[in-house]
Design an enzyme around this catalytic site. Structure first.
Site, short mmCIF file in Angstrom:
data_model
loop_
_atom_site.label_atom_id
_atom_site.label_comp_id
_atom_site.label_asym_id
_atom_site.label_seq_id
_atom_site.Cartn_x
_atom_site.Cartn_y
_atom_site.Cartn_z
N CYS A 1 0.82 -1.23 0.00
CA CYS A 1 0.00 0.00 0.00
C CYS A 1 0.85 1.27 0.00
O CYS A 1 0.37 2.34 -0.35
CB CYS A 1 -0.93 0.01 1.20
SG CYS A 1 -1.90 -1.47 1.31
N HIS B 1 -4.02 6.65 1.26
CA HIS B 1 -4.29 5.33 0.66
C HIS B 1 -5.72 4.94 1.01
O HIS B 1 -6.22 5.22 2.11
CB HIS B 1 -3.28 4.33 1.21
CG HIS B 1 -3.67 2.91 0.99
ND1 HIS B 1 -3.96 2.42 -0.26
CD2 HIS B 1 -3.83 1.87 1.85
CE1 HIS B 1 -4.29 1.14 -0.16
NE2 HIS B 1 -4.22 0.78 1.12
N ASN C 1 -10.08 -1.31 -2.14
CA ASN C 1 -8.67 -1.08 -1.85
C ASN C 1 -7.84 -1.64 -3.01
O ASN C 1 -7.75 -2.84 -3.19
CB ASN C 1 -8.32 -1.78 -0.53
CG ASN C 1 -6.85 -1.66 -0.15
OD1 ASN C 1 -6.02 -1.25 -0.95
ND2 ASN C 1 -6.53 -2.04 1.08
O1 UT7 Z 1 -4.51 -1.72 2.69
C1 UT7 Z 1 -3.76 -2.46 3.59
C2 UT7 Z 1 -4.00 -2.04 4.98
N1 UT7 Z 1 -5.22 -2.63 5.45
C3 UT7 Z 1 -5.99 -1.97 6.29
O2 UT7 Z 1 -5.71 -0.84 6.62
C4 UT7 Z 1 -7.21 -2.68 6.82
C5 UT7 Z 1 -7.46 -2.30 8.26
N2 UT7 Z 1 -8.53 -3.06 8.88
C6 UT7 Z 1 -9.84 -2.93 8.50
O3 UT7 Z 1 -10.15 -2.20 7.59
C7 UT7 Z 1 -10.88 -3.68 9.31
O4 UT7 Z 1 -10.27 -4.32 10.38
C8 UT7 Z 1 -11.70 -4.72 8.47
C9 UT7 Z 1 -12.63 -4.00 7.52
C10 UT7 Z 1 -10.77 -5.63 7.70
C11 UT7 Z 1 -12.56 -5.58 9.39
O5 UT7 Z 1 -13.37 -4.76 10.17
P1 UT7 Z 1 -13.49 -4.99 11.77
O6 UT7 Z 1 -14.43 -3.98 12.24
O7 UT7 Z 1 -12.08 -4.96 12.31
O8 UT7 Z 1 -14.16 -6.41 11.87
P2 UT7 Z 1 -13.57 -7.77 12.47
O9 UT7 Z 1 -12.52 -8.36 11.60
O10 UT7 Z 1 -13.26 -7.59 13.91
O11 UT7 Z 1 -14.85 -8.69 12.39
C12 UT7 Z 1 -16.04 -8.37 13.11
C13 UT7 Z 1 -17.07 -9.42 12.78
C14 UT7 Z 1 -16.57 -10.84 12.97
O12 UT7 Z 1 -17.65 -11.61 13.43
P3 UT7 Z 1 -17.79 -11.96 15.01
O13 UT7 Z 1 -16.53 -12.68 15.37
O14 UT7 Z 1 -17.92 -10.64 15.69
O15 UT7 Z 1 -19.02 -12.80 15.06
C15 UT7 Z 1 -16.23 -11.27 11.56
O16 UT7 Z 1 -16.32 -12.66 11.37
O17 UT7 Z 1 -17.44 -9.31 11.41
C16 UT7 Z 1 -17.29 -10.58 10.77
N3 UT7 Z 1 -16.92 -10.33 9.37
C17 UT7 Z 1 -17.81 -10.15 8.39
N4 UT7 Z 1 -19.16 -10.18 8.39
C18 UT7 Z 1 -19.79 -9.96 7.21
C19 UT7 Z 1 -15.67 -10.19 8.85
N5 UT7 Z 1 -15.75 -9.95 7.54
C20 UT7 Z 1 -17.07 -9.91 7.22
C21 UT7 Z 1 -17.78 -9.70 6.03
N6 UT7 Z 1 -19.13 -9.73 6.08
N7 UT7 Z 1 -17.16 -9.43 4.86
#
Ligand code: UT7
Length: 337
Positions: free
Chosen positions: A115, A262, A292
């Protein structure tokens, strides 16, 4: 004094539009979750069944940038290509792009800073120009993520985020006493956090690069991310690196007309605006449309903003920012000549 100025920009997006609703048909996710957590509404993926590499998208973006600069490919002294998804393992996508531009001896450098790849590329181009090693440089960021994503529910946290695309910028050295062009940059990396965002297999460090006892759909063949850790790091490091660049440049925050972070997550960029106490309208975002696109996201955003005449007038001052796998992060301040 020699200064590095932008002469042309271009972007390329593949033709297949993939909406959040399209993704709900192949995995357990919802439009609401994706919009709320990331801001993404749609992304473009290369057409199914077609062979399109990062160098192909890069070529389209590069040709547009060259046209705007009024340059022929033969005018280039140096090509820098940033991608985490090269067409093939080696040689780098930069060599493939160079050949597609009809060249066969122009030097090429491939950059693997994900990135932050475009920022490392621009800073390198600036250094080459200021030391007299090159006069006209093409910097490309391009990614084809879609062919390497886990499109089952298991990979949903990552797959919904990534889009394919390319952006390119032509930069040139000019002699001027004005404080224009690339004014300052600051680059960082923290390899101790390499495993927080990575694609592990195939791995040359293993006795067998393609381990015979590992199934082809093993999660290690797909990117993995500790999303929360990367999110927190971005929210902390982007303001930090902004301050560093501004100190180096001796330019106050108020002088920046537009910020180009980014495009990893709309919430990261909103948190950045909040923390920096800047109006959100000054932060350019297009993640809603493209997802992204990693190394391509900043040059795509710049090309779009220039097309919309949001920036590009003399003395417009902009700040590029990024954080991603490596982990790597950085910032670069630019003032239009
Ligand atoms: O470009 C490179 C750099 N990358 C970044 O900067 C990314 C930084 N991180 C993020 O953008 C976020 O952490 C994400 C968008 C990847 C994830 O968001 P989050 O708010 O951190 O969610 P999480 O991973 O903690 O997941 C929360 C819940 C989980 O379910 P439980 O365990 O709470 O029941 C996941 O299983 O959301 C679930 N989940 C989804 N649900 C529906 C994860 N992905 C999805 C999905 N659809 N696509």
């Amino acid at each position: 004094m020699k200064r590095t100025v932008i002469r042309g920009t271009g972007r390329a997006l593949p033709s297949r539009l993939v909406t959040n609703d399209d993704l709900t048909k192949i995995m357990d996710t919802t439009d609401e979750w994706i919009r709320q957590r990331t801001g993404i509404e749609q992304r473009y993926w290369i057409p199914e069944g077609e062979e399109v590499g990062a160098s192909d998208l890069g070529l389209e973006a590069a040709q547009k940038a060259l046209d705007k600069a009024g340059w022929a490919a033969e005018d280039l002294d140096f090509i820098i290509f940033a991608t985490l998804s090269p067409d093939i393992t080696f040689p780098g996508a930069g060599c493939l792009l160079q050949a597609k531009l009809g060249l066969n001896s122009t030097p090429v450098l491939d950059i693997r800073q994900q990135c932050t790849g475009f920022l490392y590329g621009m800073a390198t181009a600036d250094a080459y120009i200021k030391t007299g090693l090159a006069g006209k440089v093409l910097v490309v960021g391009a990614e084809v993520h879609s062919t390497g994503l886990d499109k089952s529910t298991r990979g949903r946290d990552i797959t919904v985020i990534f889009g394919d695309g390319a952006g390119a910028v032509c930069v040139e050295g000019i002699e001027t006493d004005e404080n224009v062009g690339v004014i300052a940059s600051s680059l960082h990396a923290d390899g101790t956090a390499a495993d927080s965002l990575m694609l592990e297999l195939p791995a040359s460090r293993l006795p067998d690069r393609l381990p015979p006892d590992v199934a082809v759909d093993d999660p290690r063949y797909y990117p993995s991310m500790d999303g929360k850790k990367v999110f927190k790091k971005a929210v902390r490091k982007l303001p930090e690196v902004t301050k560093e660049v501004l100190v180096k440049a001796q330019v106050p925050l108020e002088d920046i007309d537009m910020f180009f972070p980014h495009q990893a997550n709309l919430r990261i960029n909103q948190a950045y605006a909040h923390f920096m106490k800047i109006d959100e309208s000054k932060v350019f975002n297009n993640i809603q449309k493209y997802g992204n696109t990693t190394a391509a996201s900043i040059p795509i955003a710049l090309d779009e903003a220039m097309e919309q005449n949001l920036v590009g007038k003399k003395d417009d001052t902009i700040l590029f920012l990024g954080l991603g796998a490596g982990l790597t992060w950085g910032g670069l301040l630019y003032r239009f000549a």
